[in-house]
Write a protein that holds these residues in place. Structure first.
Motif, short mmCIF file in Angstrom:
data_model
loop_
_atom_site.label_atom_id
_atom_site.label_comp_id
_atom_site.label_asym_id
_atom_site.label_seq_id
_atom_site.Cartn_x
_atom_site.Cartn_y
_atom_site.Cartn_z
N GLN A 37 -0.71 94.55 64.07
CA GLN A 37 0.34 93.52 63.73
C GLN A 37 -0.11 92.42 64.68
OE1 GLN A 37 3.36 93.19 62.80
NE2 GLN A 37 3.16 95.40 61.82
N PRO A 38 -0.32 91.12 64.31
CA PRO A 38 -0.64 90.13 64.93
C PRO A 38 -0.31 89.84 66.36
CG PRO A 38 0.90 89.23 63.24
CD PRO A 38 0.69 90.57 62.94
N ALA A 39 -1.00 89.50 67.32
CA ALA A 39 -0.55 89.30 68.83
C ALA A 39 0.77 88.05 68.85
CB ALA A 39 -1.64 88.90 69.68
N ARG A 40 1.86 88.61 69.35
CA ARG A 40 2.78 87.49 69.49
C ARG A 40 2.33 86.39 70.40
NH1 ARG A 40 8.31 90.45 70.86
NH2 ARG A 40 7.15 90.82 72.65
N ARG A 41 2.61 85.09 70.22
CA ARG A 41 2.40 84.35 70.90
C ARG A 41 3.39 83.84 71.87
NH1 ARG A 41 0.94 79.54 66.83
NH2 ARG A 41 0.66 78.54 68.92
N GLN A 42 3.17 83.12 72.87
CA GLN A 42 4.15 82.56 73.76
C GLN A 42 4.99 81.72 73.10
OE1 GLN A 42 5.48 83.32 76.67
NE2 GLN A 42 3.86 85.04 77.48
N SER A 43 6.23 81.55 73.66
CA SER A 43 6.97 80.42 73.02
C SER A 43 6.59 79.23 73.57
CB SER A 43 8.49 80.87 73.10
OG SER A 43 9.56 79.63 73.04
N GLY A 44 6.36 78.08 72.67
CA GLY A 44 6.06 76.95 73.22
C GLY A 44 6.99 76.32 74.10
N LEU A 45 8.44 76.46 73.64
CA LEU A 45 9.59 76.01 74.17
C LEU A 45 9.75 76.46 75.62
CD1 LEU A 45 11.93 75.67 71.31
CD2 LEU A 45 10.66 73.58 72.28
N GLY A 46 9.29 77.94 75.60
CA GLY A 46 9.34 78.47 76.89
C GLY A 46 8.50 78.18 77.98
N ILE A 47 7.17 77.80 77.43
CA ILE A 47 6.26 77.23 78.45
C ILE A 47 6.81 75.69 78.83
CG2 ILE A 47 3.77 76.36 78.50
CD1 ILE A 47 3.13 78.63 76.58
N ALA A 48 7.28 75.17 77.97
CA ALA A 48 7.56 73.88 78.40
C ALA A 48 8.83 73.84 79.49
CB ALA A 48 8.18 72.85 77.08
N SER A 49 9.90 74.84 79.28
CA SER A 49 10.84 74.80 80.15
C SER A 49 10.29 75.61 81.62
CB SER A 49 11.80 76.20 79.52
OG SER A 49 12.63 76.58 80.57
N PHE A 50 9.34 76.24 81.62
CA PHE A 50 8.76 76.83 82.80
C PHE A 50 7.98 75.37 83.48
CE2 PHE A 50 4.69 78.18 84.93
CZ PHE A 50 5.42 78.62 85.86
N ILE A 51 7.39 74.73 82.92
CA ILE A 51 6.76 73.40 83.28
C ILE A 51 7.60 72.46 83.77
CG2 ILE A 51 5.45 71.51 83.09
CD1 ILE A 51 3.58 73.44 80.86
N ILE A 52 8.74 72.39 83.04
CA ILE A 52 9.74 71.45 83.72
C ILE A 52 10.65 71.88 84.91
CG2 ILE A 52 12.21 70.58 82.86
CD1 ILE A 52 11.31 70.15 79.93
N GLY A 53 10.52 73.32 84.86
CA GLY A 53 11.19 73.85 86.17
C GLY A 53 10.25 73.62 87.23
N VAL A 54 9.12 73.93 87.29
CA VAL A 54 8.14 73.80 88.60
C VAL A 54 8.21 72.30 88.85
CG1 VAL A 54 5.66 73.98 89.02
CG2 VAL A 54 6.87 75.98 87.83
N VAL A 55 8.17 71.31 87.83
CA VAL A 55 7.97 69.98 88.21
C VAL A 55 9.33 69.56 88.90
CG1 VAL A 55 7.85 67.58 87.19
CG2 VAL A 55 6.21 69.32 86.27
N GLY A 132 11.66 80.05 82.98
CA GLY A 132 12.10 78.64 82.97
C GLY A 132 13.45 78.45 82.98
N ILE A 133 14.44 79.55 82.36
CA ILE A 133 15.84 79.64 82.52
C ILE A 133 16.10 79.88 84.05
CG2 ILE A 133 17.79 81.00 82.05
CD1 ILE A 133 16.61 81.13 79.19
N ILE A 134 15.33 80.79 84.77
CA ILE A 134 15.72 81.06 86.09
C ILE A 134 15.51 79.97 86.89
CG2 ILE A 134 14.96 82.68 87.90
CD1 ILE A 134 14.19 84.95 86.07
N LEU A 135 14.47 79.13 86.91
CA LEU A 135 14.05 78.12 87.77
C LEU A 135 14.93 77.16 87.56
CD1 LEU A 135 9.94 78.01 87.43
CD2 LEU A 135 11.40 78.57 89.25
N ASN A 136 15.06 76.54 86.37
CA ASN A 136 15.98 75.52 86.14
C ASN A 136 17.60 75.73 86.52
OD1 ASN A 136 14.22 73.65 84.87
ND2 ASN A 136 14.01 75.04 83.11
N GLY A 137 17.84 77.06 86.11
CA GLY A 137 19.23 77.56 86.33
C GLY A 137 19.40 77.40 88.02
N LEU A 138 18.59 78.06 88.68
CA LEU A 138 18.67 77.90 90.25
C LEU A 138 18.81 76.65 90.59
CD1 LEU A 138 16.34 80.94 91.33
CD2 LEU A 138 18.82 80.80 91.50
#
Length: 158
Positions: A37-55, A132-138
């Motif tokens: 099976q091809p390796a599953r890639r990370q969700s681009g929206l999830g990475i964006a959510s994580f970066i937004i949360g950190v910023v 990202g959900i955890i960071l932004n939600g908190l």
């Protein structure tokens, strides 16, 4: 029917084991090819959510430090607060801090939405979306909690 063994024609009593060819000397048998099976890639929206949360968390901490430092400039050594100087000189810095905090909250809300969308995507890894959900939600829940505490203290104050 096979007359000798009493079984229907086409069935082998050994379940096909006698039909396998024996490997030749010096050769090893090769197993069936695996379909990977091809390796599953990370969700681009999830990475964006994580970066937004950190910023947003970094900008919120920085704005709290800046607000505290600008207010402390107007506290005299005996502990009294000079409101007249604050109104004339410090209002701009505190207004800018308020704008940064409100912008961080709006961006954090957008990051929360992106994280939720990233979590429901199929065939994607969801690690960054969950973080990202955890960071932004908190951040949002913490700010709302601070607002409720501030309103409660404002009502209770004489």
């Amino acid at each position: 029917m096979d007359q000798e063994q009493g079984q229907p024609r086409g069935t082998d009593p050994l379940d096909g084991q006698s039909l396998r060819p024996l490997p030749e000397p010096g050769m090893t048998p090769v197993g069936p090819a695996r379909i990977e099976q091809p390796a599953r890639r990370q969700s681009g929206l999830g990475i964006a959510s994580f970066i937004i949360g950190v910023v947003c968390i970094i900008s919120l901490i920085a704005s709290i430090v800046i607000a505290t430092a600008s207010v402390m400039d107007f506290v005299s050594p005996d502990g009294t607060f000079d409101e007249s100087m604050m109104a004339s000189e410090g209002a701009g810095a505190l207004m800018m801090v308020g704008i940064v905090i409100m912008g961080s909250l709006a961006l954090s809300f957008a990051g929360l939405i992106l994280g939720i969308i990233g979590c429901v995507q199929k065939n994607r890894r969801k690690v960054f979306a969950t973080i990202g959900i955890i960071l932004n939600g908190l951040l949002l829940v913490g700010f709302i909690g601070l607002m409720v505490i501030g309103f409660a203290m404002g009502v209770a104050a004489p």
